[in-house]
Design an enzyme around this catalytic site. Structure first.
Site, PDB file in Angstrom:
ATOM      1  N   ARG A 130       0.827  -1.216   0.000  1.00 53.03           N
ATOM      2  CA  ARG A 130       0.000   0.000   0.000  1.00 53.03           C
ATOM      3  C   ARG A 130       0.858   1.261   0.000  1.00 53.03           C
ATOM      4  O   ARG A 130       1.854   1.368   0.692  1.00 53.03           O
ATOM      5  CB  ARG A 130      -0.895   0.028   1.236  1.00 53.03           C
ATOM      6  CG  ARG A 130      -1.635   1.363   1.370  1.00 53.03           C
ATOM      7  CD  ARG A 130      -2.699   1.343   2.426  1.00 53.03           C
ATOM      8  NE  ARG A 130      -2.199   0.949   3.728  1.00 53.03           N
ATOM      9  CZ  ARG A 130      -2.996   0.601   4.722  1.00 53.03           C
ATOM     10  NH1 ARG A 130      -4.300   0.588   4.573  1.00 53.03           N
ATOM     11  NH2 ARG A 130      -2.474   0.252   5.879  1.00 53.03           N
ATOM     12  N   ARG A 142       2.466   4.232   5.124  1.00 53.22           N
ATOM     13  CA  ARG A 142       2.042   4.751   6.419  1.00 53.22           C
ATOM     14  C   ARG A 142       3.036   4.326   7.487  1.00 53.22           C
ATOM     15  O   ARG A 142       3.610   3.249   7.408  1.00 53.22           O
ATOM     16  CB  ARG A 142       0.651   4.186   6.754  1.00 53.22           C
ATOM     17  CG  ARG A 142      -0.447   5.176   6.484  1.00 53.22           C
ATOM     18  CD  ARG A 142      -1.802   4.582   6.530  1.00 53.22           C
ATOM     19  NE  ARG A 142      -2.105   3.771   7.710  1.00 53.22           N
ATOM     20  CZ  ARG A 142      -3.260   3.128   7.874  1.00 53.22           C
ATOM     21  NH1 ARG A 142      -4.208   3.217   6.959  1.00 53.22           N
ATOM     22  NH2 ARG A 142      -3.475   2.400   8.938  1.00 53.22           N
TER      23      ARG A 142
HETATM   24  P1  AP5 Z   1      -7.221  -0.361   2.507  1.00 50.98           P
HETATM   25  O1  AP5 Z   1      -8.493  -0.041   1.790  1.00 50.98           O
HETATM   26  O2  AP5 Z   1      -6.284   0.748   2.823  1.00 50.98           O
HETATM   27  O3  AP5 Z   1      -7.544  -1.234   3.825  1.00 50.98           O
HETATM   28  P2  AP5 Z   1      -8.109  -0.789   5.237  1.00 50.98           P
HETATM   29  O4  AP5 Z   1      -9.059  -1.846   5.681  1.00 50.98           O
HETATM   30  O5  AP5 Z   1      -8.613   0.610   5.195  1.00 50.98           O
HETATM   31  O6  AP5 Z   1      -6.789  -0.929   6.095  1.00 50.98           O
HETATM   32  P3  AP5 Z   1      -6.177   0.001   7.232  1.00 50.98           P
HETATM   33  O7  AP5 Z   1      -4.751  -0.418   7.386  1.00 50.98           O
HETATM   34  O8  AP5 Z   1      -6.471   1.446   6.966  1.00 50.98           O
HETATM   35  O9  AP5 Z   1      -7.029  -0.475   8.465  1.00 50.98           O
HETATM   36  P4  AP5 Z   1      -6.678  -0.275   9.959  1.00 50.98           P
HETATM   37  O10 AP5 Z   1      -7.965  -0.620  10.622  1.00 50.98           O
HETATM   38  O11 AP5 Z   1      -5.490  -1.019  10.417  1.00 50.98           O
HETATM   39  O12 AP5 Z   1      -6.242   1.277  10.023  1.00 50.98           O
HETATM   40  P5  AP5 Z   1      -7.017   2.607  10.428  1.00 50.98           P
HETATM   41  O13 AP5 Z   1      -6.506   3.696   9.589  1.00 50.98           O
HETATM   42  O14 AP5 Z   1      -8.476   2.378  10.512  1.00 50.98           O
HETATM   43  O15 AP5 Z   1      -6.472  -1.479   1.632  1.00 50.98           O
HETATM   44  C1  AP5 Z   1      -5.193  -1.963   1.995  1.00 50.98           C
HETATM   45  C2  AP5 Z   1      -4.365  -2.253   0.734  1.00 50.98           C
HETATM   46  O16 AP5 Z   1      -4.976  -3.332   0.030  1.00 50.98           O
HETATM   47  C3  AP5 Z   1      -4.295  -1.076  -0.258  1.00 50.98           C
HETATM   48  O17 AP5 Z   1      -3.036  -1.097  -0.897  1.00 50.98           O
HETATM   49  C4  AP5 Z   1      -5.411  -1.386  -1.274  1.00 50.98           C
HETATM   50  O18 AP5 Z   1      -5.124  -0.829  -2.546  1.00 50.98           O
HETATM   51  C5  AP5 Z   1      -5.377  -2.914  -1.289  1.00 50.98           C
HETATM   52  N1  AP5 Z   1      -6.685  -3.507  -1.530  1.00 50.98           N
HETATM   53  C6  AP5 Z   1      -7.884  -3.105  -1.017  1.00 50.98           C
HETATM   54  N2  AP5 Z   1      -8.872  -3.917  -1.441  1.00 50.98           N
HETATM   55  C7  AP5 Z   1      -8.261  -4.868  -2.229  1.00 50.98           C
HETATM   56  C8  AP5 Z   1      -8.752  -6.007  -2.939  1.00 50.98           C
HETATM   57  N3  AP5 Z   1     -10.053  -6.327  -2.935  1.00 50.98           N
HETATM   58  N4  AP5 Z   1      -7.840  -6.750  -3.630  1.00 50.98           N
HETATM   59  C9  AP5 Z   1      -6.524  -6.434  -3.633  1.00 50.98           C
HETATM   60  N5  AP5 Z   1      -6.003  -5.355  -2.977  1.00 50.98           N
HETATM   61  C10 AP5 Z   1      -6.873  -4.597  -2.277  1.00 50.98           C
HETATM   62  O19 AP5 Z   1      -6.475   2.822  11.924  1.00 50.98           O
HETATM   63  C11 AP5 Z   1      -5.093   3.091  12.147  1.00 50.98           C
HETATM   64  C12 AP5 Z   1      -4.823   3.233  13.629  1.00 50.98           C
HETATM   65  O20 AP5 Z   1      -5.557   4.354  14.159  1.00 50.98           O
HETATM   66  C13 AP5 Z   1      -5.234   2.053  14.507  1.00 50.98           C
HETATM   67  O21 AP5 Z   1      -4.239   1.046  14.517  1.00 50.98           O
HETATM   68  C14 AP5 Z   1      -5.401   2.735  15.861  1.00 50.98           C
HETATM   69  O22 AP5 Z   1      -4.151   2.985  16.450  1.00 50.98           O
HETATM   70  C15 AP5 Z   1      -6.021   4.066  15.480  1.00 50.98           C
HETATM   71  N6  AP5 Z   1      -7.486   4.032  15.435  1.00 50.98           N
HETATM   72  C16 AP5 Z   1      -8.272   4.053  14.316  1.00 50.98           C
HETATM   73  N7  AP5 Z   1      -9.564   4.012  14.655  1.00 50.98           N
HETATM   74  C17 AP5 Z   1      -9.605   3.957  16.007  1.00 50.98           C
HETATM   75  C18 AP5 Z   1     -10.666   3.869  16.935  1.00 50.98           C
HETATM   76  N8  AP5 Z   1     -11.961   3.801  16.519  1.00 50.98           N
HETATM   77  N9  AP5 Z   1     -10.374   3.845  18.256  1.00 50.98           N
HETATM   78  C19 AP5 Z   1      -9.074   3.880  18.662  1.00 50.98           C
HETATM   79  N10 AP5 Z   1      -8.017   3.953  17.824  1.00 50.98           N
HETATM   80  C20 AP5 Z   1      -8.276   3.986  16.501  1.00 50.98           C
HETATM   81 MG    MG Z   2      -8.059   2.411   6.129  1.00 46.40          MG
END
Ligand code: AP5
Ligand code: MG
Length: 210
Positions: free
Chosen positions: A122, A155
């Site tokens: 990614r 990231r």
């Molecule tokens: P992508 O669409 O970016 O996946 P994603 O599910 O959004 O993955 P994230 O890493 O963003 O999820 P996360 O939950 O760990 O992070 P978040 O930002 O929410 O796709 C990933 C890759 O795969 C890309 O390259 C894409 O092109 C590819 N892809 C997608 N679909 C595909 C397919 N069908 N086939 C092939 N390739 C594909 O959270 C980050 C951090 O923030 C957390 O760890 C935590 O510390 C904090 N945080 C966030 N929310 C909270 C909360 N509610 N409470 C407390 N802390 C929080």
């Molecule tokens: Mg995401």
């Protein structure tokens, strides 16, 4: 209309939320993106939560919940919104139910063995947050965002240790949230293994044709 997208790190929540937002006109709100913006802007809240996000941990969930809700309230999303990455704990699910009560939540289901590859491939735009994949969805020019011309980078929480931690948190904290929605008949599970456009067809069926 509130659409909640749940799934492991790298399951495609952000990718699908962007497509659904374009299709429905509903704004996309990613809790992770909100936290990254706050960190980038060096706000007091951003400085407080930075270490947790870098390590892939949850951090002070009450405070994070207040900040996410303040974003929702500030924008006054009259016709609804798409929530990506929230709720992540039972506390957050209870607070969300109290304020907005989503009728249905969608789990994008992907096995662990796809996660590390997807995340390590990614690239994210530092300017607008657009998501690319060096294999499945590369930018037209290397390192440059097609949408805004911003710089693409990995990231800072996309390293092996933080990915492992995020998966552990998914099992410990997010799985009970999923179970809660399933037990209440409010969960729709879609298969996230297929191509993004195939997954999107399933997501549209799950959210728009009901
Ligand atoms: P992508 O669409 O970016 O996946 P994603 O599910 O959004 O993955 P994230 O890493 O963003 O999820 P996360 O939950 O760990 O992070 P978040 O930002 O929410 O796709 C990933 C890759 O795969 C890309 O390259 C894409 O092109 C590819 N892809 C997608 N679909 C595909 C397919 N069908 N086939 C092939 N390739 C594909 O959270 C980050 C951090 O923030 C957390 O760890 C935590 O510390 C904090 N945080 C966030 N929310 C909270 C909360 N509610 N409470 C407390 N802390 C929080
Ligand atoms: Mg995401």
């Amino acid at each position: 209309m509130l659409i909640v997208l749940l799934g492991k790190p790298g399951s495609g929540k952000g990718t699908q939320a962007v497509m659904l937002s374009e299709k429905t006109g509903l704004p996309h709100l990613s809790s992770g993106a909100i936290l990254r913006d706050e960190i980038r802007e060096r706000t007091p809240f951003g400085l407080r939560i930075e270490e947790y996000v870098l390590r892939g941990e949850i951090g002070p969930q009450e405070l994070i919940t207040d900040v996410v809700f303040s974003y929702i309230e500030r924008k006054r999303y009259a016709s609804g919104f798409i929530l990506d990455g929230f709720p992540r704990t039972i506390y957050q699910a209870e607070e969300l139910d109290e304020q907005y009560r989503p009728a249905r939540c969608v789990l994008i289901d992907v096995p662990d063995d796809l996660i590390v590859d997807r995340i390590s491939q990614r690239l994210t735009c530092a300017g607008c947050g657009a998501i690319y994949n060096t294999v499945f969805h590369p930018p037209s020019a290397p390192g440059v965002c097609d949408s805004c011309g911003g710089e693409l980078a990995q990231r800072s929480d996309d390293n092996d240790e933080a990915i492992r931690k995020r998966l552990e948190i998914f099992r410990k904290d997010v799985q009970p949230v999923i179970d809660r929605y399933r037990d209440a008949n409010r969960l729709i599970t879609i298969d996230g293994i297929a191509t993004p456009s195939e997954v999107f067809t399933a997501l549209k069926n799950a959210t728009m044709n009901r």
